[in-house]
Design a protein around this motif. Sequence first.
Motif, PDB file in Angstrom:
ATOM      1  N   HIS A 128       2.413  -4.824  -7.503  1.00 38.70           N
ATOM      2  CA  HIS A 128       1.846  -3.806  -8.391  1.00 38.70           C
ATOM      3  C   HIS A 128       0.332  -3.913  -8.496  1.00 38.70           C
ATOM      4  O   HIS A 128      -0.386  -2.905  -8.429  1.00 38.70           O
ATOM      5  N   LYS A 129      -0.162  -5.113  -8.679  1.00 37.31           N
ATOM      6  CA  LYS A 129      -1.604  -5.314  -8.836  1.00 37.31           C
ATOM      7  C   LYS A 129      -2.360  -4.854  -7.579  1.00 37.31           C
ATOM      8  O   LYS A 129      -3.426  -4.236  -7.661  1.00 37.31           O
ATOM      9  N   THR A 130      -1.789  -5.147  -6.414  1.00 32.98           N
ATOM     10  CA  THR A 130      -2.448  -4.799  -5.160  1.00 32.98           C
ATOM     11  C   THR A 130      -2.465  -3.287  -4.938  1.00 32.98           C
ATOM     12  O   THR A 130      -3.478  -2.722  -4.503  1.00 32.98           O
ATOM     13  N   ILE A 131      -1.358  -2.618  -5.244  1.00 31.58           N
ATOM     14  CA  ILE A 131      -1.322  -1.159  -5.127  1.00 31.58           C
ATOM     15  C   ILE A 131      -2.305  -0.522  -6.104  1.00 31.58           C
ATOM     16  O   ILE A 131      -3.013   0.438  -5.764  1.00 31.58           O
ATOM     17  N   PHE A 132      -2.388  -1.054  -7.324  1.00 28.85           N
ATOM     18  CA  PHE A 132      -3.358  -0.547  -8.304  1.00 28.85           C
ATOM     19  C   PHE A 132      -4.786  -0.666  -7.771  1.00 28.85           C
ATOM     20  O   PHE A 132      -5.592   0.261  -7.893  1.00 28.85           O
ATOM     21  N   ALA A 133      -5.104  -1.812  -7.183  1.00 30.53           N
ATOM     22  CA  ALA A 133      -6.455  -2.021  -6.650  1.00 30.53           C
ATOM     23  C   ALA A 133      -6.747  -1.018  -5.532  1.00 30.53           C
ATOM     24  O   ALA A 133      -7.841  -0.447  -5.456  1.00 30.53           O
ATOM     25  N   TYR A 134      -5.760  -0.801  -4.657  1.00 34.48           N
ATOM     26  CA  TYR A 134      -5.927   0.163  -3.575  1.00 34.48           C
ATOM     27  C   TYR A 134      -6.140   1.567  -4.124  1.00 34.48           C
ATOM     28  O   TYR A 134      -7.002   2.321  -3.641  1.00 34.48           O
ATOM     29  N   GLU A 135      -5.356   1.938  -5.133  1.00 35.44           N
ATOM     30  CA  GLU A 135      -5.481   3.264  -5.728  1.00 35.44           C
ATOM     31  C   GLU A 135      -6.845   3.469  -6.389  1.00 35.44           C
ATOM     32  O   GLU A 135      -7.327   4.602  -6.497  1.00 35.44           O
ATOM     33  N   ASN A 136      -7.450   2.390  -6.828  1.00 32.75           N
ATOM     34  CA  ASN A 136      -8.763   2.471  -7.465  1.00 32.75           C
ATOM     35  C   ASN A 136      -9.909   2.264  -6.477  1.00 32.75           C
ATOM     36  O   ASN A 136     -11.063   2.112  -6.883  1.00 32.75           O
ATOM     37  N   GLY A 137      -9.596   2.247  -5.200  1.00 35.52           N
ATOM     38  CA  GLY A 137     -10.625   2.161  -4.177  1.00 35.52           C
ATOM     39  C   GLY A 137     -11.287   0.805  -4.055  1.00 35.52           C
ATOM     40  O   GLY A 137     -12.385   0.677  -3.502  1.00 35.52           O
ATOM     41  N   GLU A 138     -10.626  -0.232  -4.547  1.00 34.91           N
ATOM     42  CA  GLU A 138     -11.194  -1.577  -4.496  1.00 34.91           C
ATOM     43  C   GLU A 138     -11.035  -2.184  -3.094  1.00 34.91           C
ATOM     44  O   GLU A 138     -10.094  -1.868  -2.364  1.00 34.91           O
ATOM     45  N   GLU A 139     -11.941  -3.069  -2.758  1.00 35.90           N
ATOM     46  CA  GLU A 139     -11.757  -3.884  -1.573  1.00 35.90           C
ATOM     47  C   GLU A 139     -10.593  -4.828  -1.845  1.00 35.90           C
ATOM     48  O   GLU A 139     -10.488  -5.407  -2.940  1.00 35.90           O
ATOM     49  N   LEU A 140      -9.717  -4.964  -0.877  1.00 32.61           N
ATOM     50  CA  LEU A 140      -8.506  -5.755  -1.088  1.00 32.61           C
ATOM     51  C   LEU A 140      -8.788  -7.246  -0.939  1.00 32.61           C
ATOM     52  O   LEU A 140      -8.568  -7.853   0.111  1.00 32.61           O
ATOM     53  N   ILE A 153      -8.543 -11.105  -3.290  1.00 32.61           N
ATOM     54  CA  ILE A 153      -7.850 -11.733  -4.423  1.00 32.61           C
ATOM     55  C   ILE A 153      -8.627 -11.522  -5.716  1.00 32.61           C
ATOM     56  O   ILE A 153      -8.048 -11.224  -6.774  1.00 32.61           O
ATOM     57  N   GLU A 154      -9.948 -11.658  -5.657  1.00 31.60           N
ATOM     58  CA  GLU A 154     -10.792 -11.525  -6.846  1.00 31.60           C
ATOM     59  C   GLU A 154     -10.731 -10.113  -7.421  1.00 31.60           C
ATOM     60  O   GLU A 154     -10.644  -9.930  -8.640  1.00 31.60           O
ATOM     61  N   SER A 155     -10.767  -9.093  -6.560  1.00 31.09           N
ATOM     62  CA  SER A 155     -10.758  -7.709  -7.043  1.00 31.09           C
ATOM     63  C   SER A 155      -9.394  -7.284  -7.559  1.00 31.09           C
ATOM     64  O   SER A 155      -9.282  -6.437  -8.453  1.00 31.09           O
ATOM     65  N   ILE A 156      -8.339  -7.869  -7.017  1.00 33.25           N
ATOM     66  CA  ILE A 156      -6.974  -7.494  -7.394  1.00 33.25           C
ATOM     67  C   ILE A 156      -6.534  -8.170  -8.689  1.00 33.25           C
ATOM     68  O   ILE A 156      -5.795  -7.576  -9.489  1.00 33.25           O
ATOM     69  N   ARG A 157      -7.014  -9.378  -8.918  1.00 32.49           N
ATOM     70  CA  ARG A 157      -6.547 -10.174 -10.044  1.00 32.49           C
ATOM     71  C   ARG A 157      -6.664  -9.455 -11.397  1.00 32.49           C
ATOM     72  O   ARG A 157      -5.845  -9.638 -12.293  1.00 32.49           O
ATOM     73  N   LYS A 158      -7.685  -8.601 -11.561  1.00 29.21           N
ATOM     74  CA  LYS A 158      -7.961  -7.971 -12.857  1.00 29.21           C
ATOM     75  C   LYS A 158      -6.992  -6.844 -13.211  1.00 29.21           C
ATOM     76  O   LYS A 158      -6.953  -6.394 -14.363  1.00 29.21           O
ATOM     77  N   TYR A 159      -6.209  -6.376 -12.241  1.00 30.61           N
ATOM     78  CA  TYR A 159      -5.346  -5.234 -12.501  1.00 30.61           C
ATOM     79  C   TYR A 159      -4.016  -5.643 -13.127  1.00 30.61           C
ATOM     80  O   TYR A 159      -3.588  -6.790 -13.037  1.00 30.61           O
ATOM     81  N   SER A 160      -3.371  -4.651 -13.741  1.00 28.92           N
ATOM     82  CA  SER A 160      -2.116  -4.893 -14.461  1.00 28.92           C
ATOM     83  C   SER A 160      -0.951  -5.092 -13.495  1.00 28.92           C
ATOM     84  O   SER A 160      -0.953  -4.576 -12.369  1.00 28.92           O
ATOM     85  N   THR A 161       0.035  -5.837 -13.945  1.00 29.78           N
ATOM     86  CA  THR A 161       1.273  -5.983 -13.178  1.00 29.78           C
ATOM     87  C   THR A 161       2.244  -4.832 -13.468  1.00 29.78           C
ATOM     88  O   THR A 161       3.320  -4.766 -12.873  1.00 29.78           O
ATOM     89  N   HIS A 162       1.878  -3.939 -14.358  1.00 29.28           N
ATOM     90  CA  HIS A 162       2.750  -2.832 -14.751  1.00 29.28           C
ATOM     91  C   HIS A 162       2.319  -1.552 -14.037  1.00 29.28           C
ATOM     92  O   HIS A 162       1.166  -1.140 -14.151  1.00 29.28           O
ATOM     93  N   HIS A 163       3.235  -0.925 -13.324  1.00 32.94           N
ATOM     94  CA  HIS A 163       2.918   0.298 -12.584  1.00 32.94           C
ATOM     95  C   HIS A 163       3.968   1.363 -12.903  1.00 32.94           C
ATOM     96  O   HIS A 163       5.166   1.060 -12.928  1.00 32.94           O
TER      97      HIS A 163
END
Length: 313
Positions: free
Chosen positions: A186-198, A200-210
Amino acid sequence: MKKTTIGGMALIEGIMMKGPKKISIVIRKPNGELYKEVKDLTIDDTNKLKKIPFVRGVFILFEQMVLGTKALMKSADIALEELPDEEKEKQKDFVDRLFEKKFFQKLGITDIAIYFSVVVSLLLGILLFFYIPTWSVEIFKSFEFNSFWKNMIEGIVRVIIFILYLLFASQMKEIKRVFEYHGAEHKTIFAYENGEELTIESIRKYSTHHPRCGTSFLFIVIIISIIIFTISGWQSVVMRTLIRLLLLPVIVGISYEIIRWAGKSESILAKIISYPGLWLQNITTKEPDEKQIEVAIEALKEVVPEDKKLDEW
């Protein structure tokens, strides 16, 4: 924030990701290395039923269950590769019981175990979430409740069973690890949807709830079933069970369209509808560690389409 068609599923020490054109499986082997398998999706464009709203959900759900069972079997085999013999046998027995693999291996038709597992899962789900709740209301038959309240009581029992089922599963050691990978997905898909570079550091801040989660979908199925069953009257246990089975495809079809819409909408109504399912993800998702996020990153990268238009709702 863009909306993507990419979805995933947590496996045993791994993650499956499904994109518009490809499906990937990435599994952490016991020695720490990553096993990776990427396949092109076989899309049946001749099946027009899969394109009809309120009908497609049933076909898509069954396909997802087959793909998911295949991926789970694969992850179980990979995860057992380098374990000590004693632990391997213990875990292997658990996996064989889970998928009924031994019986079909003896017959030389292992692939049938996949479809058998899907059918058994569906039957157990119907027993647990449909037959038992409707049968349990018979306890209150001495009370003069009208059909509306009987259906409401049945619905409440169904919700309670669902939550207790999730809580029980979450206490199992093997399932806890799966829920951590679920959170990483979930966190990784959220990061991708928000245009983040994939990373670990950029993904960690996102929620586990999707909102496009299987947990949310199942809860919506339960709520829609309560609404539809309430207007279907109240008959004998056998007749109620039969009616509920006949209405199940309708419920699944409606629920799929709702979860699809809620996943791409930013409206207040979508947030209200999504909230109970998101809350239940407190049970079915856990915070992942860096290695689990790494697995999710590798799985997602493999299914991101080169043509970005393919990845739009």
